[in-house]
Structures are given as structure tokens and as C-alpha cells.
Design a protein around this motif. Structure first.
Motif, PDB file in Angstrom:
ATOM      1  N   PHE A  53      25.226  18.236  39.941  1.00  0.00           N
ATOM      2  CA  PHE A  53      26.550  17.632  39.991  1.00  0.00           C
ATOM      3  C   PHE A  53      27.407  18.143  38.838  1.00  0.00           C
ATOM      4  N   ASP A  54      28.687  18.242  39.080  1.00  0.00           N
ATOM      5  CA  ASP A  54      29.616  18.723  38.066  1.00  0.00           C
ATOM      6  C   ASP A  54      29.864  17.614  37.045  1.00  0.00           C
ATOM      7  N   TYR A  55      29.541  17.902  35.790  1.00  0.00           N
ATOM      8  CA  TYR A  55      29.694  16.869  34.764  1.00  0.00           C
ATOM      9  C   TYR A  55      31.160  16.498  34.532  1.00  0.00           C
ATOM     10  N   ARG A  56      32.077  17.346  34.979  1.00  0.00           N
ATOM     11  CA  ARG A  56      33.508  17.028  34.839  1.00  0.00           C
ATOM     12  C   ARG A  56      33.981  16.030  35.896  1.00  0.00           C
ATOM     13  N   ASP A  57      33.216  15.857  36.938  1.00  0.00           N
ATOM     14  CA  ASP A  57      33.573  14.932  38.011  1.00  0.00           C
ATOM     15  C   ASP A  57      33.542  13.505  37.472  1.00  0.00           C
ATOM     16  N   PRO A  58      34.647  12.772  37.554  1.00  0.00           N
ATOM     17  CA  PRO A  58      34.639  11.396  37.035  1.00  0.00           C
ATOM     18  C   PRO A  58      33.636  10.497  37.744  1.00  0.00           C
ATOM     19  N   ASP A  59      33.193  10.908  38.915  1.00  0.00           N
ATOM     20  CA  ASP A  59      32.205  10.124  39.666  1.00  0.00           C
ATOM     21  C   ASP A  59      30.789  10.685  39.526  1.00  0.00           C
ATOM     22  N   ALA A  60      30.582  11.584  38.547  1.00  0.00           N
ATOM     23  CA  ALA A  60      29.272  12.241  38.418  1.00  0.00           C
ATOM     24  C   ALA A  60      28.140  11.242  38.216  1.00  0.00           C
ATOM     25  N   VAL A  61      28.352  10.240  37.375  1.00  0.00           N
ATOM     26  CA  VAL A  61      27.292   9.254  37.123  1.00  0.00           C
ATOM     27  C   VAL A  61      26.932   8.518  38.408  1.00  0.00           C
ATOM     28  N   ASP A  62      27.942   8.069  39.132  1.00  0.00           N
ATOM     29  CA  ASP A  62      27.682   7.348  40.383  1.00  0.00           C
ATOM     30  C   ASP A  62      26.982   8.235  41.404  1.00  0.00           C
ATOM     31  N   ARG A  63      27.346   9.497  41.445  1.00  0.00           N
ATOM     32  CA  ARG A  63      26.729  10.407  42.410  1.00  0.00           C
ATOM     33  C   ARG A  63      25.271  10.678  42.049  1.00  0.00           C
ATOM     34  N   ILE A  64      24.971  10.742  40.766  1.00  0.00           N
ATOM     35  CA  ILE A  64      23.578  10.931  40.345  1.00  0.00           C
ATOM     36  C   ILE A  64      22.758   9.694  40.707  1.00  0.00           C
ATOM     37  N   ILE A  65      23.295   8.530  40.452  1.00  0.00           N
ATOM     38  CA  ILE A  65      22.591   7.287  40.794  1.00  0.00           C
ATOM     39  C   ILE A  65      22.323   7.227  42.296  1.00  0.00           C
ATOM     40  N   GLU A  66      23.305   7.642  43.082  1.00  0.00           N
ATOM     41  CA  GLU A  66      23.131   7.674  44.533  1.00  0.00           C
ATOM     42  C   GLU A  66      22.050   8.668  44.936  1.00  0.00           C
ATOM     43  N   ALA A  67      22.012   9.834  44.265  1.00  0.00           N
ATOM     44  CA  ALA A  67      21.004  10.855  44.585  1.00  0.00           C
ATOM     45  C   ALA A  67      19.594  10.388  44.224  1.00  0.00           C
ATOM     46  N   VAL A  68      19.473   9.596  43.161  1.00  0.00           N
ATOM     47  CA  VAL A  68      18.161   9.045  42.792  1.00  0.00           C
ATOM     48  C   VAL A  68      17.622   8.181  43.927  1.00  0.00           C
ATOM     49  N   ASN A  69      18.502   7.418  44.543  1.00  0.00           N
ATOM     50  CA  ASN A  69      18.185   6.687  45.790  1.00  0.00           C
ATOM     51  C   ASN A  69      16.952   5.799  45.647  1.00  0.00           C
ATOM     52  N   GLY A  70      16.863   5.102  44.521  1.00  0.00           N
ATOM     53  CA  GLY A  70      15.773   4.150  44.350  1.00  0.00           C
ATOM     54  C   GLY A  70      14.479   4.725  43.827  1.00  0.00           C
ATOM     55  N   SER A  71      14.383   6.046  43.665  1.00  0.00           N
ATOM     56  CA  SER A  71      13.164   6.646  43.118  1.00  0.00           C
ATOM     57  C   SER A  71      12.989   6.256  41.648  1.00  0.00           C
ATOM     58  N   VAL A  72      11.761   6.313  41.183  1.00  0.00           N
ATOM     59  CA  VAL A  72      11.487   6.030  39.779  1.00  0.00           C
ATOM     60  C   VAL A  72      12.042   7.168  38.926  1.00  0.00           C
ATOM     61  N   VAL A  73      12.837   6.830  37.919  1.00  0.00           N
ATOM     62  CA  VAL A  73      13.350   7.826  36.978  1.00  0.00           C
ATOM     63  C   VAL A  73      12.449   7.805  35.744  1.00  0.00           C
ATOM     64  N   ALA A  74      11.699   8.876  35.572  1.00  0.00           N
ATOM     65  CA  ALA A  74      10.732   8.945  34.478  1.00  0.00           C
ATOM     66  C   ALA A  74      11.406   9.056  33.121  1.00  0.00           C
ATOM     67  N   GLY A  75      12.644   9.542  33.100  1.00  0.00           N
ATOM     68  CA  GLY A  75      13.372   9.678  31.850  1.00  0.00           C
ATOM     69  C   GLY A  75      14.643  10.456  32.050  1.00  0.00           C
ATOM     70  N   VAL A  76      15.526  10.355  31.060  1.00  0.00           N
ATOM     71  CA  VAL A  76      16.813  11.032  31.095  1.00  0.00           C
ATOM     72  C   VAL A  76      16.939  11.893  29.847  1.00  0.00           C
ATOM     73  N   LEU A  77      17.270  13.169  30.050  1.00  0.00           N
ATOM     74  CA  LEU A  77      17.438  14.107  28.946  1.00  0.00           C
ATOM     75  C   LEU A  77      18.920  14.373  28.757  1.00  0.00           C
TER      76      LEU A  77
END
Length: 379
Positions: A212-236
Motif C-alpha cells: 500500500f502507498d504510505y502517502r494514501d490517507p487511508d493506508a492504515v485502514d487498507r492495511i487493517i482490511e488486508a489483515v482480515n482478522g489474521s494474527v499479526v505477529a508484529g509491526v516493523l
């Protein structure tokens, strides 16, 4: 061997000066390398700009430089697995506390490096191509696998046993980010990352499943949507200012750890000279305030946010797992690509200062490399 020559920094903030240096003597667990290519890192620019603020233990004059590739000239008495004539890439540790910032730093023709932080190079890989790796690879490995960071499982590193857990890498096109994507994938994790639009295909080639493009104001929401409930082992969190969006991602996905490779402000904004200035005072005030607020907000939500120190892997099981067991085989098979792409900035030590100055202005998805290889035909 010919005489040794180095790019010295004689005092805080000073330009580099080229002159003769002592010939390093490798310790029992070290290699003496004839350097054929070296790369500059933001760390070199930051030390030169900050004076004694961060690396107060340095006793000038010293030599900067962490990334080297070259030919083994001599091996220490306890070294196994390397011999004179071997082509290697290595992490020069001279700037770390308690190390020798002359004989063990990379901006010179001969350097002593720890054999545990060196890896054999395939014959077809140019020294300049490999020199981009050491600090970025080590920082990525520390962020992903160190117990005090994301603490991911590296027991299957290179086997790529598939896992369902996701690792989010904010800043995938950076040197650390591109290596983090590859290491996380090599350990079996799924990867979601950010990058400028023109780098999206490159990130997918490195192994990211979504970009996802980090300049996109909706980037955070789009990443959360892509995770789609999977376990997130960590964020770098790699790029400057990336900690805030990463905290939002961690909160929304249930991730408990964030590993940060960059401060919340750019140290390049300050003047490269000693003494107080309004710019420097404001910069460090912002640094302190933003760091304190980040730590407070993360702790209130049960999230651990820590800064990465790349050299930590030298004293932990992560170093041998990455540099010894994984990297030589991965480079030989093409499973791990040298990243970012090398951009040749010159062919002798005098080019290093210009490369550091250019780095301060910004370099995207490339690393500035100085080639000292007389057999090189260009890149």
C-alpha cells in the motif's frame, strides 16, 4: 599487502579526510578483509551530523562505515569456514561501544571484521552488489527476531515453512524494509508492507503479498482490511514518522509489539556544526516529546514499542542463524536478493563524503556504494 588507507573523521562534524591508517590485525575470531566495495548508511550521516550526541563513546579521530565486501587476506586463529582468497560480505562493527573504531570500521582499504558477521559470496555476485547488505540485513534481523523486539521464530529460516501470521513492514522500500520482507518470508511469515506506488512491483518480487502507498490517507485502514482478522505477529516501523501509523495498526489488529528502526524526527534537519542552534533545540525537543508520547500511548494499550539496535545480533543466536546458516545459501540460490540496488558513487575513498552528502538529500530504493575493485567494469 599494500599500505592501508582510510577515510578519517578527525573531529565531530568534520568532513572525511583521506590518509594512511594502521594495518588492522585480526583477532582470534576475526577476518582481515581487503575491501573491494563499501556502502554508506544513514548512520554515517547521523554520526557526522550529531557530533557526540548519540555515539558519545567515540574518541576522535575515528573511521566510519559498516558495510563492506571484499577478499579475505588473513584469518584469526579460531576461525573455521573461511580462508584467504574467499570472497565475502561483512558487517564492520567498529563504531559499536567497546569496539575499535579504527581497525574495525569499514571506510578503509583493509578492515578487521568478526567472522560470525561475514558470509561467502557467489562468484557471480559483484562486490558492489553485495555491499548494500550488512547493516540493513542485520537491523532487519534484529527487529524481526531479537527477543526484545518482535521475537519472531527464526528456527525455520530458509525453510519457509508457511505460517498464517502476518508481519506488517511500514517502509518496505527502505534498505531495512526490503531485507525485512525477505527475512520474514524466509521464516514463513506473510508480509504486508508500504512503499511508493512506483516500488510496489519491487516489493512483491521481494515477497510481500500486499503493498500500500504510505502517502494514501487511508493506508492504515487498507492495511487493517488486508489483515482480515489474521494474527499479526508484529509491526516493523522503519521510515521516519512511521511509529504513529504502526501504533494504529497494532491497536486495530491486536498486535502486541512494534519494532522501530527510525526516530520520530529526521536528524538531517540540523546543521552539521557544533554548539546550540534554534534548529537543533527544536529538533531534540520534538524528538523527546514525540518519543515520550508514543511510549505512553503504546503502554496504555498494552503494546511494546522498542527501538532496534542492529548490532544486537552479534551477541545473540540471531547472528549465527542469519549470517551463518541462512545468508550464504540464500545468496547462492538467489533466495535472498541484495537489496536495495547499488548505485555507484565513485571508485576511491575520496568519494565517500560526497556519497554521505547525497544521502542526506534523499535516495529512494537504492544504496550509494563506493567501488574499490580494480577488476570491476562498472555497474
Amino acid at each position: 599487502m599494500s599500505k592501508n588507507t582510510a577515510a578519517w573523521i578527525d573531529s565531530p562534524y568534520a568532513d572525511l579526510t583521506i590518509r594512511e591508517a594502521p594495518m588492522p590485525a585480526p583477532g582470534p575470531d576475526q577476518l582481515l578483509i581487503e575491501v573491494r566495495a563499501l556502502a554508506v548508511n544513514p548512520l554515517d550521516a547521523i554520526i557526522q551530523s550529531n557530533g557526540t550526541v548519540m555515539y558519545g563513546w567515540l574518541q576522535y579521530p575515528v573511521i566510519l562505515g559498516e558495510d563492506v565486501a571484499g577478499i579475505v587476506v588473513e584469518t584469526g586463529a579460531k576461525v573455521d569456514g573461511f580462508a584467504p582468497g574467499d570472497r565475502v560480505v561483512a558487517y564492520a562493527m567498529g563504531l559499536e561501544k567497546g569496539r575499535d573504531a579504527v581497525s574495525e570500521s569499514g571506510f578503509q582499504k583493509y578492515v578487521a571484521v568478526d567472522a560470525s558477521l561475514a558470509a561467502a559470496l557467489p562468484n557471480a555476485m559483484a562486490f558492489a552488489e553485495a555491499a548494500v547488505l550488512p547493516l540493513a540485513l542485520s537491523t532487519a534481523a534484529a527487529g524481526l527476531f531479537e527477543a526484545g523486539q518482535l521475537a519472531l521464530d527464526h528456527s525455520h529460516l530458509g525453510d519457509a515453512v508457511p505460517r498464517e501470521e502476518v508481519v506488517v513492514v511500514w517502509g518496505g522500500a527502505t534498505a531495512v524494509g526490503g531485507n525485512a520482507i525477505q527475512l520474514a518470508r524466509a521464516a514463513g511469515y506473510r508480509v504486508i508492507t508500504t512503499a511508493s506506488a512506483h516500488n510496489h512491483d519491487r516489493m512483491r518480487r521481494l515477497g510481500a503479498e500486499a503493498v500500500f502507498d504510505y502517502r494514501d490517507p487511508d493506508a492504515v485502514d487498507r492495511i487493517i482490511e488486508a489483515v482480515n482478522g489474521s494474527v499479526v505477529a508484529g509491526v516493523l516501523a522503519i521510515a521516519v514518522g512511521s511509529a504513529e501509523p504502526c501504533l494504529r495498526i497494532a491497536r486495530a489488529t491486536g498486535a502486541r509489539r512494534i519494532a522501530m528502526a527510525s526516530p520520530p524526527v529526521s536528524f538531517y534537519e540540523q546543521p552539521r556544526r557544533g554548539g546550540l542552534s534554534l534548529v537543533r533545540i527544536r529538533l531534540f525537543a520534538r524528538l523527546g516529546t514525540r518519543t515520550a508520547l508514543l511510549q505512553l500511548r503504546s503502554r496504555l494499550r498494552g503494546i511494546r514499542a522498542t527501538f532496534i539496535w542492529g548490532s544486537a545480533i552479534a551477541a545473540s543466536p540471531v547472528g549465527p542463524a542469519v549470517w551463518g546458516a541462512y545468508l550464504p545459501t540464500a545468496l547462492a540460490s538467489g533466495a535472498h536478493l541484495p537489496y536495495p540496488e547499488a548505485r555507484i558513487a565513485g571508485d576511491d575513498l575520496s568519494a565517500i563524503q560526497g556519497a554521505i552528502d547525497a544521502l542526506r538529500l534523499g535516495v529512494s530504493a537504492k544504496k550509494l556504494v563506493v567501488s574499490l575493485d580494480p577488476t570491476a567494469t562498472g555497474s
